[in-house]
Design a protein around this motif. Structure first.
Motif, short mmCIF file in Angstrom:
data_model
loop_
_atom_site.label_atom_id
_atom_site.label_comp_id
_atom_site.label_asym_id
_atom_site.label_seq_id
_atom_site.Cartn_x
_atom_site.Cartn_y
_atom_site.Cartn_z
N ALA A 148 15.10 -8.33 -0.16
CA ALA A 148 16.19 -7.37 -0.12
C ALA A 148 17.24 -7.79 0.90
CB ALA A 148 15.63 -5.98 0.22
N PRO A 149 18.43 -7.22 0.85
CA PRO A 149 19.50 -7.63 1.77
C PRO A 149 19.17 -7.47 3.25
CG PRO A 149 20.44 -6.42 -0.07
CD PRO A 149 18.95 -6.31 -0.20
N PHE A 161 0.81 -1.22 0.00
CA PHE A 161 0.00 0.00 0.00
C PHE A 161 0.84 1.27 0.00
CE2 PHE A 161 -1.33 -3.11 3.25
CZ PHE A 161 -2.35 -3.73 2.55
N TYR A 162 1.99 1.20 0.64
CA TYR A 162 2.70 2.42 1.01
C TYR A 162 4.04 2.58 0.31
CZ TYR A 162 -0.62 3.01 4.86
OH TYR A 162 -1.75 3.19 5.61
N GLN A 163 4.42 3.84 0.13
CA GLN A 163 5.75 4.20 -0.34
C GLN A 163 6.25 5.37 0.49
OE1 GLN A 163 4.18 4.92 -4.34
NE2 GLN A 163 5.62 3.42 -5.14
N GLY A 164 7.57 5.54 0.48
CA GLY A 164 8.17 6.68 1.16
C GLY A 164 8.79 7.63 0.17
N LEU A 165 9.47 8.64 0.68
CA LEU A 165 10.15 9.59 -0.19
C LEU A 165 11.33 8.94 -0.91
CD1 LEU A 165 10.23 12.80 2.06
CD2 LEU A 165 8.47 12.05 0.44
N PHE A 166 11.95 7.96 -0.22
CA PHE A 166 13.12 7.27 -0.77
C PHE A 166 12.98 5.77 -0.52
CE2 PHE A 166 14.37 11.54 0.44
CZ PHE A 166 15.01 12.00 -0.70
N GLY A 167 13.82 5.01 -1.20
CA GLY A 167 13.87 3.57 -1.00
C GLY A 167 15.25 3.07 -1.35
N PHE A 168 15.36 1.75 -1.51
CA PHE A 168 16.64 1.14 -1.86
C PHE A 168 16.47 0.23 -3.07
CE2 PHE A 168 17.10 1.82 2.76
CZ PHE A 168 18.23 2.63 2.75
N ASP A 169 17.55 0.10 -3.84
CA ASP A 169 17.55 -0.87 -4.93
C ASP A 169 18.04 -2.22 -4.40
OD1 ASP A 169 20.33 -0.76 -4.74
OD2 ASP A 169 20.60 0.34 -6.61
N LYS A 170 18.29 -3.17 -5.30
CA LYS A 170 18.67 -4.53 -4.88
C LYS A 170 19.98 -4.55 -4.11
CE LYS A 170 17.76 -8.20 -7.23
NZ LYS A 170 17.60 -9.29 -8.22
N ASP A 171 20.81 -3.54 -4.29
CA ASP A 171 22.11 -3.49 -3.63
C ASP A 171 22.13 -2.53 -2.44
OD1 ASP A 171 23.28 -5.29 -5.52
OD2 ASP A 171 23.33 -3.63 -6.95
N MET A 172 20.95 -2.16 -1.96
CA MET A 172 20.79 -1.23 -0.84
C MET A 172 21.36 0.15 -1.15
SD MET A 172 19.02 -2.70 1.58
CE MET A 172 19.26 -1.65 3.00
N LYS A 173 21.32 0.54 -2.43
CA LYS A 173 21.69 1.90 -2.81
C LYS A 173 20.43 2.77 -2.79
CE LYS A 173 25.87 0.48 -3.66
NZ LYS A 173 26.87 0.60 -2.58
N VAL A 201 28.86 -14.67 11.97
CA VAL A 201 28.63 -14.85 10.53
C VAL A 201 27.69 -13.78 9.99
CG1 VAL A 201 28.91 -17.35 10.72
CG2 VAL A 201 26.61 -16.38 10.78
N LYS A 202 27.73 -13.66 8.68
CA LYS A 202 26.72 -12.89 7.96
C LYS A 202 25.86 -13.91 7.22
CE LYS A 202 27.58 -10.49 4.11
NZ LYS A 202 27.93 -9.43 3.15
N GLU A 203 24.58 -13.92 7.54
CA GLU A 203 23.66 -14.86 6.91
C GLU A 203 23.43 -14.52 5.44
OE1 GLU A 203 19.79 -15.67 8.45
OE2 GLU A 203 20.54 -15.99 10.49
N LYS A 204 23.08 -15.54 4.67
CA LYS A 204 22.55 -15.30 3.34
C LYS A 204 21.02 -15.31 3.39
CE LYS A 204 26.50 -17.17 0.78
NZ LYS A 204 26.98 -18.19 -0.18
N ILE A 205 20.42 -14.58 2.49
CA ILE A 205 18.97 -14.59 2.33
C ILE A 205 18.61 -15.80 1.48
CG2 ILE A 205 17.02 -13.42 1.26
CD1 ILE A 205 17.81 -11.88 3.65
N VAL A 206 17.78 -16.68 1.99
CA VAL A 206 17.37 -17.86 1.24
C VAL A 206 15.85 -17.85 1.10
CG1 VAL A 206 17.43 -20.37 1.09
CG2 VAL A 206 19.33 -19.16 2.14
N TYR A 207 15.38 -17.83 -0.14
CA TYR A 207 13.94 -17.84 -0.38
C TYR A 207 13.63 -18.66 -1.63
CZ TYR A 207 14.95 -13.93 -3.64
OH TYR A 207 15.44 -13.14 -4.64
#
Length: 520
Positions: free
Chosen positions: A507-508, A65-77, A489-495
């Protein structure tokens, strides 16, 4: 408070047979299954008001439903969403935003500067008691400059402010809806996003349909989403194998191989910014001794841990801030050297080790494996640790609500963190700043280093990237050397995603992105 449910292509009904729960398909009266996605998630949703949500899942689903003024791409940019551009004052205290034109809320009202002001005024009013108040309480005032320009003045310099506005809690809610529904806005979400609410059962499904007035032409590419909480790991995986779900997160590591072999499923392991660590209460012996803390880091085989507890879906932590977060610095990992650990313990006055307690912030299977593995590793260097996986209520009472740092009962504490602002401040300050002891924040190591605190303060007072880089680098080097944590550790995202679905990913930070969601 719930709207009527339209006819969807199918729903899943739980049937009890011989003590087992079996999911059966129910045919709907409207045949557009090809444009409805079923998304299986690991828990129910606490609220549909992102400003009042503490859990990543509820905030992620609210992106329907919602969006903000900004967001992130797949690389958290950082990317612009409802903001076209912004300017920051040199002292990082005044921010001016130019807004996107031609955007409508789902109730037909205009998105504009007055809407931004209404949302920021709401979250910064302590009387509203919103859970995300602390993320926005630096705002002193929000002013409408013209219909599509808004100026925000902060109480003090804060150069990470725009990244905070990209956090999934920082959304724009229709002011008309806020006025109409008041405290019930959580049951009546009205935003500028691609979907609008059909029905929400707080104990079950959330169904949404395409918003025909969405400002991004040609989107969304599907008609509806059925968000389906499926708490049981095995059931969630089974729904993917049978094709009854199009998307599943989280995927239990132990189920990953089975899903990977399914012809209907793409199993995806993606980089994350989810850091796992064990904090060490530096107010208490023996963790006040830096040699003991170093010894604990040498005592744990992180490579083996990734295999034993995470089925290989993790990598040893190589810094205080995980790679993928802005200003992260690679400093490690700490090597596995049990002989060095025993030597350091002897130098610290513990030649025969010591006894302690190790708590976990979670009680799911992976966390259980982690603390059991660590317990065994510590025993090899003479440390006897009793382990306990805490329930949520125990965690709040024993750890997060501790009022007196001197008597806090926590000793070793397995937990994790994901910086959903994508910036180093939110990856360090809540966890390691000297002002972030519980119950205010989650510095469960009770770590305080004046040099680190000064670096963090100065980094927020400048918008100069070179200066910020130097300050955050210095802070991370101090922390790594002080070793207030066992860096694990740094986990990986698994889906899992069905082969008919595209354009949806995790997302990351463990949130969702489904801007491009489509069905083949």
């Amino acid at each position: 408070m719930n709207l009527l449910v339209p006819s969807f292509p199918f729903r899943l009904r739980a049937l009890v047979s011989g003590g087992a729960v079996v999911f059966a398909m129910l045919a709907g009266s409207v045949a557009h299954a090809e444009t409805t996605a079923v998304m299986a998630v690991a828990s129910t949703f606490t609220t549909l008001d992102p400003y009042d949500a503490n859990d990543t899942l509820s905030q992620a689903v609210a992106k329907s439903f919602y969006q903000g003024l900004f967001g992130f791409d797949k690389d958290m940019k950082l990317v612009n969403v409802l903001a076209d551009s912004y300017e920051a004052s040199p002292d990082a205290r005044v921010y001016t935003f130019k807004l996107r034109h031609g955007v409508k809320f789902q109730d037909g009202t205009d998105f504009n500067a007055a809407a931004v002001k209404a949302n920021f005024d709401r979250v910064t009013d302590p009387a509203n008691k919103l859970k995300r108040y602390n993320m926005f309480n630096r705002i002193e005032k929000t002013e409408v400059v013209d219909p599509y320009t808004v100026r925000v003045t902060l109480k003090a310099p804060f150069s990470a402010f725009v990244n905070v506005l990209a956090h999934p809690s920082a959304v724009m809610i229709s002011p008309a809806a806020l006025k109409k529904y008041g405290k019930d806005i959580a049951f009546h979400p009205v935003g500028t996003g691609p979907f609008e609410l059909v029905k929400w059962d707080p104990a079950g499904d959330l169904t949404v349909k395409k918003f025909d007035g969405y400002w991004k032409k040609g989107y969304p590419k599907i008609d509806a989403i059925d968000w389906k909480p499926v708490v049981d790991n095995n059931t969630r995986a089974a729904l993917m194998r049978t094709g009854e779900a199009d998307f599943a997160f989280q995927v239990p590591f132990e189920q990953a191989a089975q899903l990977q072999s399914s012809p209907k499923v793409d199993l995806i392991a993606a980089p994350s910014i989810i850091q796992r660590y064990i904090s060490l209460n530096m107010n208490q012996k023996p963790f006040d001794n830096p040699k003991v803390r170093e010894a604990l880091n040498y005592a744990i085989n992180k490579e083996a841990l990734t295999k034993v507890a995470f089925a290989g879906y993790a990598t040893p932590a190589d810094g205080v801030v995980p790679q993928g977060v802005d200003y992260a610095v690679k400093l490690g990992p700490w090597p596995y050297d049990p002989a060095k650990a025993r030597e350091l313990l002897k130098e610290a006055g513990y030649p025969n080790g010591f006894e302690t307690t190790l708590w976990s912030a979670y009680n799911y299977s992976t966390a259980q494996k982690v603390i059991q593995f660590v317990q065994q590793q510590l025993a090899q260097v003479g440390i006897k640790a009793s382990v306990e996986a805490l329930e949520a209520g125990q965690r709040v009472a024993k750890v997060e609500s501790a009022q007196d740092p001197a008597s806090a009962p926590v000793r070793m504490y397995y937990t994790g963190w994901s910086s959903s602002t994508g910036e180093a401040d939110w990856a360090i300050s809540p966890l390691l700043a000297g002002y972030s002891f519980p119950p205010k924040m989650v510095n469960t190591a009770y770590y305080k280093n004046d040099a680190v605190d000064n670096d963090l303060k100065q980094a927020l007072e400048t918008i100069d990237r070179t200066q910020k880089t130097a300050l955050y680098t210095d802070a991370q080097k101090h922390i790594w050397a002080d070793a207030p944590w066992i860096f694990l550790v740094k986990e990986k995202i698994v889906y899992a995603r069905s082969k008919r679905l595209s354009g949806a990913y995790v997302a990351p930070d463990g949130s969702f992105n489904f801007d491009e969601i489509a069905i083949k």
